[in-house]
Design an enzyme around this catalytic site. Sequence first.
Site, mmCIF file in Angstrom:
data_model
loop_
_atom_site.group_PDB
_atom_site.id
_atom_site.type_symbol
_atom_site.label_atom_id
_atom_site.label_comp_id
_atom_site.label_asym_id
_atom_site.label_seq_id
_atom_site.Cartn_x
_atom_site.Cartn_y
_atom_site.Cartn_z
ATOM 1 N N HIS A 1 -1.812 -24.788 -6.073
ATOM 2 C CA HIS A 1 -1.296 -23.063 -4.997
ATOM 3 C C HIS A 1 -0.728 -22.422 -6.213
ATOM 4 O O HIS A 1 0.529 -22.421 -6.394
ATOM 5 C CB HIS A 1 -0.871 -23.367 -4.194
ATOM 6 C CG HIS A 1 -0.385 -22.832 -2.729
ATOM 7 N ND1 HIS A 1 0.727 -22.978 -1.748
ATOM 8 C CD2 HIS A 1 0.067 -21.728 -3.024
ATOM 9 C CE1 HIS A 1 0.704 -21.699 -1.548
ATOM 10 N NE2 HIS A 1 0.559 -21.197 -2.592
ATOM 11 N N HIS B 1 -0.962 -18.339 -7.148
ATOM 12 C CA HIS B 1 -1.358 -16.470 -7.189
ATOM 13 C C HIS B 1 -1.234 -15.773 -8.894
ATOM 14 O O HIS B 1 -0.066 -16.239 -8.969
ATOM 15 C CB HIS B 1 -0.585 -15.893 -6.487
ATOM 16 C CG HIS B 1 -0.560 -16.034 -4.825
ATOM 17 N ND1 HIS B 1 -1.408 -16.281 -3.369
ATOM 18 C CD2 HIS B 1 0.119 -17.074 -4.391
ATOM 19 C CE1 HIS B 1 -1.047 -16.621 -3.007
ATOM 20 N NE2 HIS B 1 -0.019 -17.506 -3.085
ATOM 21 N N GLU C 1 -1.033 -12.638 -9.759
ATOM 22 C CA GLU C 1 -0.541 -11.540 -9.522
ATOM 23 C C GLU C 1 0.610 -12.454 -9.904
ATOM 24 O O GLU C 1 1.953 -11.815 -10.698
ATOM 25 C CB GLU C 1 -0.715 -10.688 -8.402
ATOM 26 C CG GLU C 1 -1.581 -10.061 -8.212
ATOM 27 C CD GLU C 1 -2.815 -11.090 -7.820
ATOM 28 O OE1 GLU C 1 -3.921 -10.328 -7.516
ATOM 29 O OE2 GLU C 1 -2.981 -11.886 -7.128
ATOM 30 N N GLY D 1 -1.673 -13.336 3.722
ATOM 31 C CA GLY D 1 -0.695 -13.019 4.339
ATOM 32 C C GLY D 1 0.175 -13.296 5.332
ATOM 33 O O GLY D 1 0.444 -14.274 5.608
ATOM 34 N N HIS E 1 -3.635 -20.289 4.216
ATOM 35 C CA HIS E 1 -2.168 -20.715 4.387
ATOM 36 C C HIS E 1 -1.778 -20.579 5.737
ATOM 37 O O HIS E 1 -2.319 -19.962 6.355
ATOM 38 C CB HIS E 1 -1.476 -18.720 3.514
ATOM 39 C CG HIS E 1 -0.847 -19.118 1.821
ATOM 40 N ND1 HIS E 1 -2.467 -19.042 1.902
ATOM 41 C CD2 HIS E 1 -0.353 -18.896 1.233
ATOM 42 C CE1 HIS E 1 -1.613 -18.949 0.354
ATOM 43 N NE2 HIS E 1 -0.864 -19.124 0.002
ATOM 44 N N GLU F 1 2.907 -21.400 7.304
ATOM 45 C CA GLU F 1 4.689 -21.976 6.688
ATOM 46 C C GLU F 1 5.680 -21.099 6.968
ATOM 47 O O GLU F 1 6.855 -21.172 7.032
ATOM 48 C CB GLU F 1 4.557 -20.454 5.216
ATOM 49 C CG GLU F 1 5.274 -19.840 3.894
ATOM 50 C CD GLU F 1 4.948 -19.325 2.888
ATOM 51 O OE1 GLU F 1 5.737 -18.835 1.679
ATOM 52 O OE2 GLU F 1 3.408 -18.793 3.308
ATOM 53 N N ASP G 1 3.731 -22.072 -6.383
ATOM 54 C CA ASP G 1 2.943 -20.442 -5.940
ATOM 55 C C ASP G 1 3.390 -19.078 -6.485
ATOM 56 O O ASP G 1 2.084 -19.104 -6.649
ATOM 57 C CB ASP G 1 3.763 -20.285 -5.043
ATOM 58 C CG ASP G 1 3.779 -19.848 -3.017
ATOM 59 O OD1 ASP G 1 2.279 -18.963 -3.461
ATOM 60 O OD2 ASP G 1 4.389 -19.594 -2.621
ATOM 61 N N ASP G 2 4.680 -18.341 -6.688
ATOM 62 C CA ASP G 2 4.897 -16.914 -7.234
ATOM 63 C C ASP G 2 5.546 -17.911 -8.284
ATOM 64 O O ASP G 2 6.258 -17.149 -8.234
ATOM 65 C CB ASP G 2 4.908 -16.444 -6.489
ATOM 66 C CG ASP G 2 4.092 -16.063 -5.625
ATOM 67 O OD1 ASP G 2 2.980 -15.289 -6.050
ATOM 68 O OD2 ASP G 2 3.716 -16.543 -3.894
#
Length: 336
Positions: A19, A21, A23, A164, A191, A194, A272-273
């Site tokens: 999982h 991203h 970016e 999103g 997703h 959450e 995740d990020d």
Amino acid sequence: MKGSAVEELIANLPKTETHLHVEGALPWEMLRETNPEKFSSIPAFRKPDFRYESFEQFESILIDHALLVFNSAESYYNAAQRIFENHLAEKVRYVETSFHAGMMEFLKIPGEEILSAILAAVPKGLTVRVFMGISRNAYTPYLAPRLEEAIEKWEQLAGIDLHGLESLPMEDWTIPFWQKARSNGLTVKAHAGEFGPAENVSHAIERLGVRRIQHGVRAVESEDVMKVIVDSGSTLDVCPISNHKLRVVREWGDHPLKEFIDRGISCTISTDDPFSFNNSLCEEYLNCMDRLNCSVSDIGSLAWNGFEVADMELSEKRSSQAEILKIIENYNKGDD
């Protein structure tokens, strides 16, 4: 001594990142290279005690910074190289990452070029599958034909992932699009659960046909939904530090990971990020033990599950899983 032994255990475990991203994994040093003066110090949002006030604040900060670097297929290649180097350093052997479909419209870069650039950066010793992240309202006149082309013709695309705000309605195009992607042999994710309710998880499983839920933490609010997860054989790709920093859970003690494990729900652990949360995969595992009451056995199971869902050679999966078992066994022997 115990703490250092646990850290060594986690450092040595073969791992997956399921999982992520791309970016949101922007290496901080790339920003520093673009503007050494502006990005010389750690910003407030990357400090350990920082928590975002809202998803919108998180998204705004991430986009503002990501657009300073991601402006071409080459920039994706350069970022992916560094991201994957960090994975190898953490003994990660398999990665599933997504790029944001909206970047095709923002940057006017063909999505297949982004996909190819990320895959070109994969080093020896790492298996990477690239997904396209599609927002709930992404089926715009510009993107719709490109999304359709992606699931029909992009041979290197591993799958799609619903991204999103969960507060946005599920638009009419979504279910048939996910069905078409599945029929074309792509892996589908979503997703769900959450910021949105538990029912979003069961909807994704039953209506979109996904067996890979990104986050899913609010499934704990419904016995029925947790049963759907188990009965369908679905897996939750959980990111505890993200959940805490985004206030998906009020406090660490409210995170349901341990309850999911005890109920037989398959979970994996990812970051995740990491640009936004300044976290590493090893730190995620350490937090599972230090803050979420996970045992060494639980940690082994989380790592094992990542390889169980991995789209890689069966021999490589089983080899990594056997290594996990051996490391856990040796650690437990040391406790005797």
